[in-house]
Write an enzyme that holds these catalytic residues in place. Structure first.
Site, PDB file in Angstrom:
ATOM      1  CD  GLU A  82      65.788  45.670   2.826  1.00 31.08           C
ATOM      2  OE1 GLU A  82      66.327  46.183   1.833  1.00 31.08           O
ATOM      3  OE2 GLU A  82      64.697  45.098   2.783  1.00 31.08           O
TER       4      GLU A  82
ATOM      5  CD  GLU B  13      75.389  48.608 -10.221  1.00 31.40           C
ATOM      6  OE1 GLU B  13      74.383  48.891 -10.898  1.00 31.40           O
ATOM      7  OE2 GLU B  13      76.519  49.085 -10.438  1.00 31.40           O
TER       8      GLU B  13
ATOM      9  CB  SER C 100      77.420  51.059  -6.081  1.00 29.08           C
ATOM     10  OG  SER C 100      76.511  50.251  -6.781  1.00 29.08           O
TER      11      SER C 100
END
Length: 395
Positions: A378, A142, A145
């Site tokens: 990732e 986000e 985040s």
């Protein structure tokens, strides 16, 4: 006139990449190398320059079983192992790293639904994902985040048999062009235990997308923000129980880290061969660059680092397949080491090309641009160090 982007393809499968593989693994590795050389490499530069999302090419890859590589066969998957998957993604990445990286994310989403979904969900979503009739996106990050994923604030309020979803996701691969969105959202309190996983379909009222991001690499896949404004999602689209979303997300990422590291291996693999070709052909000071001892030693170091990275990735893939206790740390180590080393290899290959390496006529610069982001996504490589340290200190 630049090098052909397909330059390495004809001899890739005979390189050290097949060492230690079974005959079956060598066969599908060869299929992947051939597909990369014939269907991807000739178009790699155009996809990058024109920002083309090559959906039809990916559907051809899905016909070979590459749309759901480690998804169970009863819902259309190939049912292969994590090691098999790594071998395939490395081979495909030699043809176009950006496109293969999207394939790896799509595969991760299909696996999450296959593994954590109930029978109805598996049979509803997985067959069309494995054929790549429908494409998937993974929605965790986000605007506020990134590495601190557990602090996400996208909310899902339950109203009867639906959740009402509000919030936004950032940097979503395929966003806006894909059909299925695997979304981590907050259904409970703060922290990881308040997070659940919902599957949204394109066309859901209230689902919209931001502008297409302009990126350094990964240009053959679109990246957009995904925005939820009072999206009504059936409770039947929740994977697992409420509060299990963060665990599902992290288990997806363990495999995702192996996948993205494998894509880095492919880019480095191709770059070593491109450098090898250039050193042989290019002459300076009256002799080929291949006669220069310094460059010979650098080439040897690049090949050595590539083989070391490949062994780490394949070892981690095997550990993940066997569900070993050290699998999470090994996946983090492999992602950290392989993405760092492979970027260094590609960058050094560009340096060996001199000024030519900085031209877009030459494939080496695209491999370098495409894998730079692998050190960020990732889970950043800084977060990988945190995971490894936590494992070592048994925290």
């Amino acid at each position: 006139m630049g090098q052909s982007l397909a330059a390495p393809g004809g001899r890739l499968e005979s390189s050290k990449a097949s060492t230690g593989l079974t005959e079956e693994q060598k066969e599908f590795q060869k299929v992947a190398f051939d597909f990369a050389a014939k269907e991807m490499a000739p178009h790699m530069a155009e996809w990058d320059e024109k920002e083309i999302f090559p959906v039809e090419t990916m559907r051809k890859a899905a016909q070979l079983g590459f749309g759901g590589i480690y998804v169970k066969p009863d819902v259309g998957g190939s049912g292969l192992s994590r090691l098999d998957t790594s071998v395939i993604f490395e081979a495909l990445s030699t043809g176009c790293t950006s496109t293969t990286a999207y394939l790896s994310i799509h595969n991760m989403c299909a696996w999450m639904i296959d593994t954590f979904g109930n029978e109805e969900q598996r049979h509803k979503f997985c067959p069309s994902l494995c054929s790549m009739e429908k494409l998937a996106s993974y929605c965790l990050t986000e605007p506020g985040s990134g590495s601190d994923a557990a602090s996400l604030i996208t909310s899902a309020k339950r109203k009867g048999d639906t959740y009402v979803l509000n919030g936004s996701k950032a940097f979503i691969s395929g966003g806006g062009d894909t059909d299925v969105y695997v979304v981590m959202c907050r259904t409970g309190g703060s922290g990881p235990k308040g997070i659940s996983c919902l599957v949204l379909e394109k066309g859901t009222p209230g689902l919209s997308f931001g502008k297409k991001e302009r990126k350094v690499g990964w240009n053959s896949q679109p990246t957009r923000a995904v925005i939820f404004e009072d999206c009504a999602v059936p409770v039947a689209n929740r994977l697992g129980a409420e509060g299990q979303g963060f665990g599902i997300a992290m288990k997806g990422l363990n495999g995702g880290r192996i996948n993205i590291a494998s894509c880095s291996l492919g880019a480095a693999h191709a770059s070593v061969l491109l450098a090898q070709d250039h050193l042989t052909i290019r002459k300076q000071f009256g002799e080929s660059l291949a006669s220069n001892q310094y460059l010979r030693f650098r080439l040897a170091e690049m090949a050595t680092r590539l083989v070391a990275a490949r062994l780490m990735v394949r070892n981690a893939a095997q550990a993940l397949q066997e569900e070993r206790e050290d699998a999470i740390a090994l996946c983090a180590m492999a992602k950290l080491f392989a993405t760092d080393e492979c970027f260094t290899i590609c960058n050094q290959a560009l340096q060996m090309h001199g000024g030519y390496g900085y031209l877009k006529d030459y494939a080496v610069q695209q491999f370098m641009r495409d894998i730079r982001v692998h050190q960020i996504l990732e889970g950043t490589n800084e977060v990988m160090r945190m995971i490894v340290a936590r494992s070592l200190l048994q925290e």
